[in-house]
Design an enzyme around this catalytic site. Sequence first.
Site, PDB file in Angstrom:
ATOM      1  N   ASP A 102     106.385  -8.558 -28.426  1.00  0.00           N
ATOM      2  CA  ASP A 102     106.328  -8.513 -29.889  1.00  0.00           C
ATOM      3  C   ASP A 102     107.069  -7.264 -30.350  1.00  0.00           C
ATOM      4  O   ASP A 102     106.660  -6.143 -30.024  1.00  0.00           O
ATOM      5  CB  ASP A 102     104.875  -8.470 -30.344  1.00  0.00           C
ATOM      6  CG  ASP A 102     104.688  -8.943 -31.771  1.00  0.00           C
ATOM      7  OD1 ASP A 102     105.629  -8.798 -32.572  1.00  0.00           O
ATOM      8  OD2 ASP A 102     103.605  -9.464 -32.090  1.00  0.00           O
ATOM      9  N   ASP A 203     108.698  -9.242 -35.563  1.00  0.00           N
ATOM     10  CA  ASP A 203     107.780  -9.062 -36.679  1.00  0.00           C
ATOM     11  C   ASP A 203     108.548  -8.901 -37.988  1.00  0.00           C
ATOM     12  O   ASP A 203     109.546  -8.166 -38.047  1.00  0.00           O
ATOM     13  CB  ASP A 203     106.922  -7.823 -36.407  1.00  0.00           C
ATOM     14  CG  ASP A 203     105.831  -7.611 -37.423  1.00  0.00           C
ATOM     15  OD1 ASP A 203     104.907  -8.437 -37.473  1.00  0.00           O
ATOM     16  OD2 ASP A 203     105.899  -6.612 -38.169  1.00  0.00           O
ATOM     17  N   GLU A 245     109.389 -13.797 -37.359  1.00  0.00           N
ATOM     18  CA  GLU A 245     108.390 -13.977 -38.409  1.00  0.00           C
ATOM     19  C   GLU A 245     109.084 -13.811 -39.753  1.00  0.00           C
ATOM     20  O   GLU A 245     109.638 -12.755 -40.046  1.00  0.00           O
ATOM     21  CB  GLU A 245     107.265 -12.952 -38.270  1.00  0.00           C
ATOM     22  CG  GLU A 245     106.191 -13.130 -39.337  1.00  0.00           C
ATOM     23  CD  GLU A 245     105.213 -11.967 -39.392  1.00  0.00           C
ATOM     24  OE1 GLU A 245     104.041 -12.209 -39.722  1.00  0.00           O
ATOM     25  OE2 GLU A 245     105.630 -10.818 -39.118  1.00  0.00           O
ATOM     26  N   HIS A 319      97.250 -13.843 -35.022  1.00  0.00           N
ATOM     27  CA  HIS A 319      96.401 -12.663 -35.161  1.00  0.00           C
ATOM     28  C   HIS A 319      96.188 -12.241 -36.606  1.00  0.00           C
ATOM     29  O   HIS A 319      95.318 -11.413 -36.884  1.00  0.00           O
ATOM     30  CB  HIS A 319      97.014 -11.496 -34.379  1.00  0.00           C
ATOM     31  CG  HIS A 319      98.372 -11.111 -34.904  1.00  0.00           C
ATOM     32  ND1 HIS A 319      99.482 -11.894 -34.721  1.00  0.00           N
ATOM     33  CD2 HIS A 319      98.779 -10.042 -35.635  1.00  0.00           C
ATOM     34  CE1 HIS A 319     100.524 -11.317 -35.304  1.00  0.00           C
ATOM     35  NE2 HIS A 319     100.129 -10.193 -35.866  1.00  0.00           N
ATOM     36  N   ASP A 320      96.950 -12.800 -37.538  1.00  0.00           N
ATOM     37  CA  ASP A 320      96.830 -12.463 -38.954  1.00  0.00           C
ATOM     38  C   ASP A 320      96.105 -13.538 -39.770  1.00  0.00           C
ATOM     39  O   ASP A 320      95.924 -13.361 -40.977  1.00  0.00           O
ATOM     40  CB  ASP A 320      98.222 -12.271 -39.574  1.00  0.00           C
ATOM     41  CG  ASP A 320      98.869 -10.957 -39.197  1.00  0.00           C
ATOM     42  OD1 ASP A 320      98.119  -9.995 -38.902  1.00  0.00           O
ATOM     43  OD2 ASP A 320     100.102 -10.883 -39.187  1.00  0.00           O
TER      44      ASP A 320
END
Length: 543
Positions: A102, A203, A245, A319-320
């Site tokens: 990530d 990200d 993302e 995870h969000d």
Amino acid sequence: MMEINKDQWWKKAVIYQVYPRSFQDSNGDGIGDINGIIERLGYLEDLGIDAIWLSPVYQSPQDDNGYDISDYQDIDPMFGTLDDMERLIKEAKNHHIRIIMDLVLNHTSDEHRWFLEAKKSKTNPYHDYYVWRDGVEGTPPNDMTACFGGSAWEWVPEVQQYYFHQFSVKQPDLNWDNPKVRREIYDMIYWWMEKGVGGFRLDVIDQIAKEPDKKITNNGPRLHEYLREMSRETFQKGDLITVGEAWGATTENAKQFSNPDGSELSMVFQFEHIGLDQQEGKEKWDLAPLPFLKLKEIWNRWQTELNRFGWNSLFWNNHDLPRIVSRWGNDKEYRAESAKMLATLLHGMQGTPYIYQGEELGMTNVQYAIEDYRDIEIRNMYQERLAKGYEEADIMRSIHAKGRDNARTPMQWDDTENAGFTQGIPWIKVNPNYREINAESQVNDPCSIYNYYKKLVGLRKEYDVFAEGSFQMLLQDDEDIFAYLRQGETENLLVICNFYDKTLKCPLQESWGEGTLLICNYEDRSDMSVLRPYEARIYLLQR
């Protein structure tokens, strides 16, 4: 140099996201770590996944749970060492699993050595690594706000300037217009490639070309120029999966992000479906019922418009995000059925599916008191809404529904204390339902959610139509059923999902004819003329 095999392996792959802090603790400090992940590779190999997307394990002050990186080329001691990371890459390979790192390239931690130098003076060589504007203390350059609340500008007395931060004040934005910044980033990426990683999740990558003077944060005018340059300098030199993302992604710019020529990324995470259950024009905390027909319209558009022109990533959770079985399923009387239905709906589509840790067990949201939450976004929102006069009960209802910590509670491995996650005190409370919902109880149960996911993963590898077939939405205006057809060269798939807790007459019976039922989330199949609550089926049809 790493081995290159441009076979686009990721089109048939299923990716599993690990949030390291909450996956498995190996040393009793209450925090998951790299060695804990290594201990569980057998579980993941059995599930059949092809790669682990690993949330950040880099050196970090942990202001935003590791998404504030202070050293891209070292591991935070809470997770282990660089040697542990190299061992994970090697051991995962032995289990036929690749590691996807990530990468946070929009910003660093304010404790990164670049920023420590940058704020010393305007003439420092690292000053222009970040986004600065002149101003007067107390009067920011404009009224832009940060995603975590407050102004997006922070005053630094040493240089008499403001720096720009789209997220936490401890996450200053990098200046991608500076070629030296880009070179540093590319060298770092290649360094990880040489260590054998299988790809990168990028990200908030659509925010790197921001123009704060024009209040442009995502999809800036130089975005695709930067992505193509980064791909040429790094990704195209290896056999990688790259997923960006992009909260601002549309089907049109997704064709650029995921161009089949490989000039940018393999795929993007788009979030158009994720914002549906909030009040229009408001924040995610402002809850609204899911508009089911709109959900169908969005999936239909992404499936049809990217076919042959791009590639989808398929996900309900990360995870969000809150747990999907609690969000759009039924986490009480129909938890198993609705979890399996949502998995069927997703995994039958074209794209690369992502399973978030615990999703394959039907893990659920939590309802904690405010002091038991750890997420900076939750804590900031709670204080801001209290100050604005919101009722505390309404604030907590929103947190229970949408808070990021719903996804961050420890993985539920078994029914022993702390769910087998740690011998110590967990960094965040374990969901109290771990005694009923855990991996140990499901792995050997052929009817479990886990084994249903395992079968779906296997089907995607067995039949080419999952990856290559076109998509046709069926029953577009039906307010209860999500059904579609996947058409391949020699075979078709018919996917039928009852999205709600009602019994319905099953349509499309004439469509499956002599077809083979590949999977169904009910064991009793005596009456296939009805769809029971949350029933889902996939039929294989010969062309």
